[in-house]
Design a protein around this motif. Structure first.
Motif, PDB file in Angstrom:
ATOM      1  N   ILE A 103      44.367  -0.526  66.881  1.00 40.09           N
ATOM      2  CA  ILE A 103      44.739  -1.794  66.242  1.00 40.09           C
ATOM      3  C   ILE A 103      43.915  -2.934  66.830  1.00 40.09           C
ATOM      4  CG2 ILE A 103      46.603  -3.481  65.969  1.00 40.09           C
ATOM      5  CD1 ILE A 103      48.518  -0.978  65.918  1.00 40.09           C
ATOM      6  N   PHE A 104      43.846  -2.976  68.152  1.00 41.33           N
ATOM      7  CA  PHE A 104      43.088  -4.017  68.855  1.00 41.33           C
ATOM      8  C   PHE A 104      41.633  -4.026  68.394  1.00 41.33           C
ATOM      9  CE2 PHE A 104      40.510  -5.320  72.564  1.00 41.33           C
ATOM     10  CZ  PHE A 104      41.088  -6.538  72.872  1.00 41.33           C
ATOM     11  N   THR A 105      41.004  -2.859  68.388  1.00 44.10           N
ATOM     12  CA  THR A 105      39.586  -2.812  68.017  1.00 44.10           C
ATOM     13  C   THR A 105      39.365  -3.050  66.528  1.00 44.10           C
ATOM     14  OG1 THR A 105      39.640  -0.384  67.904  1.00 44.10           O
ATOM     15  CG2 THR A 105      38.838  -1.388  69.951  1.00 44.10           C
ATOM     16  N   TYR A 106      40.358  -2.768  65.699  1.00 44.92           N
ATOM     17  CA  TYR A 106      40.245  -3.119  64.281  1.00 44.92           C
ATOM     18  C   TYR A 106      39.980  -4.619  64.159  1.00 44.92           C
ATOM     19  CZ  TYR A 106      41.594  -4.294  59.516  1.00 44.92           C
ATOM     20  OH  TYR A 106      41.608  -4.793  58.245  1.00 44.92           O
ATOM     21  N   TYR A 107      40.717  -5.407  64.899  1.00 41.57           N
ATOM     22  CA  TYR A 107      40.564  -6.869  64.835  1.00 41.57           C
ATOM     23  C   TYR A 107      39.325  -7.350  65.593  1.00 41.57           C
ATOM     24  CZ  TYR A 107      44.925  -7.200  62.374  1.00 41.57           C
ATOM     25  OH  TYR A 107      45.899  -7.073  61.413  1.00 41.57           O
ATOM     26  N   THR A 108      38.999  -6.721  66.720  1.00 41.50           N
ATOM     27  CA  THR A 108      37.816  -7.177  67.464  1.00 41.50           C
ATOM     28  C   THR A 108      36.539  -6.877  66.696  1.00 41.50           C
ATOM     29  OG1 THR A 108      37.587  -5.115  68.735  1.00 41.50           O
ATOM     30  CG2 THR A 108      38.896  -6.870  69.725  1.00 41.50           C
ATOM     31  N   PHE A 125      43.289 -12.767  66.862  1.00 41.21           N
ATOM     32  CA  PHE A 125      44.668 -12.530  67.293  1.00 41.21           C
ATOM     33  C   PHE A 125      45.623 -13.209  66.318  1.00 41.21           C
ATOM     34  CE2 PHE A 125      48.568 -13.540  69.556  1.00 41.21           C
ATOM     35  CZ  PHE A 125      48.928 -12.281  70.036  1.00 41.21           C
ATOM     36  N   MET A 126      45.245 -14.389  65.855  1.00 40.51           N
ATOM     37  CA  MET A 126      46.083 -15.089  64.879  1.00 40.51           C
ATOM     38  C   MET A 126      46.152 -14.300  63.570  1.00 40.51           C
ATOM     39  SD  MET A 126      47.353 -17.596  66.430  1.00 40.51           S
ATOM     40  CE  MET A 126      47.057 -18.612  67.862  1.00 40.51           C
ATOM     41  N   ALA A 127      45.044 -13.689  63.172  1.00 43.53           N
ATOM     42  CA  ALA A 127      45.055 -12.844  61.973  1.00 43.53           C
ATOM     43  C   ALA A 127      45.997 -11.661  62.183  1.00 43.53           C
ATOM     44  CB  ALA A 127      43.646 -12.358  61.644  1.00 43.53           C
ATOM     45  N   PHE A 128      45.935 -11.058  63.365  1.00 43.35           N
ATOM     46  CA  PHE A 128      46.854  -9.970  63.711  1.00 43.35           C
ATOM     47  C   PHE A 128      48.299 -10.463  63.641  1.00 43.35           C
ATOM     48  CE2 PHE A 128      49.461  -8.441  67.282  1.00 43.35           C
ATOM     49  CZ  PHE A 128      49.652  -7.120  66.891  1.00 43.35           C
ATOM     50  N   ALA A 129      48.563 -11.622  64.239  1.00 45.79           N
ATOM     51  CA  ALA A 129      49.919 -12.182  64.254  1.00 45.79           C
ATOM     52  C   ALA A 129      50.424 -12.438  62.835  1.00 45.79           C
ATOM     53  CB  ALA A 129      49.951 -13.466  65.077  1.00 45.79           C
ATOM     54  N   GLN A 181      51.293 -21.039  64.206  1.00 47.37           N
ATOM     55  CA  GLN A 181      50.055 -20.849  64.957  1.00 47.37           C
ATOM     56  C   GLN A 181      50.017 -21.782  66.159  1.00 47.37           C
ATOM     57  OE1 GLN A 181      46.481 -20.747  62.626  1.00 47.37           O
ATOM     58  NE2 GLN A 181      45.170 -21.136  64.375  1.00 47.37           N
ATOM     59  N   ALA A 182      50.454 -23.004  65.978  1.00 50.97           N
ATOM     60  CA  ALA A 182      50.469 -23.957  67.095  1.00 50.97           C
ATOM     61  C   ALA A 182      51.374 -23.467  68.219  1.00 50.97           C
ATOM     62  CB  ALA A 182      50.919 -25.330  66.605  1.00 50.97           C
ATOM     63  N   GLN A 183      52.534 -22.925  67.866  1.00 49.56           N
ATOM     64  CA  GLN A 183      53.446 -22.406  68.891  1.00 49.56           C
ATOM     65  C   GLN A 183      52.857 -21.184  69.588  1.00 49.56           C
ATOM     66  OE1 GLN A 183      56.636 -22.166  65.997  1.00 49.56           O
ATOM     67  NE2 GLN A 183      57.888 -23.546  67.251  1.00 49.56           N
ATOM     68  N   ILE A 184      52.167 -20.334  68.834  1.00 48.61           N
ATOM     69  CA  ILE A 184      51.512 -19.168  69.435  1.00 48.61           C
ATOM     70  C   ILE A 184      50.434 -19.631  70.409  1.00 48.61           C
ATOM     71  CG2 ILE A 184      50.035 -17.177  68.951  1.00 48.61           C
ATOM     72  CD1 ILE A 184      51.707 -16.807  66.346  1.00 48.61           C
ATOM     73  N   ASN A 185      49.662 -20.652  70.038  1.00 47.63           N
ATOM     74  CA  ASN A 185      48.645 -21.203  70.945  1.00 47.63           C
ATOM     75  C   ASN A 185      49.279 -21.752  72.215  1.00 47.63           C
ATOM     76  OD1 ASN A 185      46.000 -20.815  69.956  1.00 47.63           O
ATOM     77  ND2 ASN A 185      46.368 -22.323  68.355  1.00 47.63           N
ATOM     78  N   SER A 223      36.500 -18.113  79.144  1.00 48.65           N
ATOM     79  CA  SER A 223      36.330 -16.922  78.309  1.00 48.65           C
ATOM     80  C   SER A 223      36.105 -17.281  76.851  1.00 48.65           C
ATOM     81  CB  SER A 223      37.562 -16.022  78.415  1.00 48.65           C
ATOM     82  OG  SER A 223      38.657 -16.615  77.737  1.00 48.65           O
ATOM     83  N   ALA A 224      36.088 -18.564  76.532  1.00 49.94           N
ATOM     84  CA  ALA A 224      35.896 -19.045  75.159  1.00 49.94           C
ATOM     85  C   ALA A 224      36.972 -18.498  74.223  1.00 49.94           C
ATOM     86  CB  ALA A 224      34.495 -18.689  74.659  1.00 49.94           C
ATOM     87  N   GLY A 225      38.175 -18.340  74.751  1.00 49.38           N
ATOM     88  CA  GLY A 225      39.294 -17.950  73.909  1.00 49.38           C
ATOM     89  C   GLY A 225      39.335 -16.491  73.510  1.00 49.38           C
ATOM     90  N   TYR A 226      38.979 -15.613  74.429  1.00 55.42           N
ATOM     91  CA  TYR A 226      39.077 -14.179  74.183  1.00 55.42           C
ATOM     92  C   TYR A 226      40.320 -13.622  74.880  1.00 55.42           C
ATOM     93  CZ  TYR A 226      34.318 -14.007  72.359  1.00 55.42           C
ATOM     94  OH  TYR A 226      33.189 -14.186  71.610  1.00 55.42           O
ATOM     95  N   ILE A 227      40.824 -12.533  74.330  1.00 58.42           N
ATOM     96  CA  ILE A 227      41.959 -11.826  74.919  1.00 58.42           C
ATOM     97  C   ILE A 227      41.514 -10.385  75.166  1.00 58.42           C
ATOM     98  CG2 ILE A 227      44.317 -11.004  74.516  1.00 58.42           C
ATOM     99  CD1 ILE A 227      44.658 -13.441  72.638  1.00 58.42           C
TER     100      ILE A 227
END
Length: 109
Positions: free
Chosen positions: A21-26, A42-46, A58-62, A81-85
């Motif tokens: 799942i993770f790599t599908y989005y990455t 990650f927002m698309a996943f959410a 989205q703001a609350q998730i951020n 990290s320029a916003g990477y997870i």
């Protein structure tokens, strides 16, 4: 014991599925960096998983991501990290967001 081996095998299956799942989005954002999930993905996943909703925006998730990074509960998400997870942080965020979704969902009843 056999049950312990069975549990470990099941954990490995779940972890492998979460990696898929993770790599599908990455891979949809940067195929050369399958180990780094951009926050936008990650927002698309959410959104796809209905974590993001009218009650959990989205703001609350951020805000949650920033708070967790500030409290050092997730290591990869920071300004450098320029916003990477990372996958490790992705795994650690899932229970947190599951809990938030259940709280917001119960509040809607």
């Amino acid at each position: 014991s056999l049950s312990e081996v069975s549990v470990m095998a099941e954990i490995s299956k779940v972890e492998a599925e979460l990696w898929n799942i993770f790599t599908y989005y990455t891979l949809h954002s940067d195929p050369t960096q399958p180990e780094q999930l951009k926050v936008a993905r990650f927002m698309a996943f959410a959104k796809d998983c209905q974590i993001m909703s009218p009650t959990l925006t989205q703001a609350q998730i951020n805000i949650v991501l920033t708070r967790e990074a500030r409290n050092k509960r997730i290591k990869s998400y920071n300004e450098a990290s320029a916003g990477y997870i990372s996958f490790y942080d992705f795994i650690n965020l899932l229970p947190l967001f599951a809990q938030l979704v259940s709280i917001f969902w119960v509040g809607c009843l």
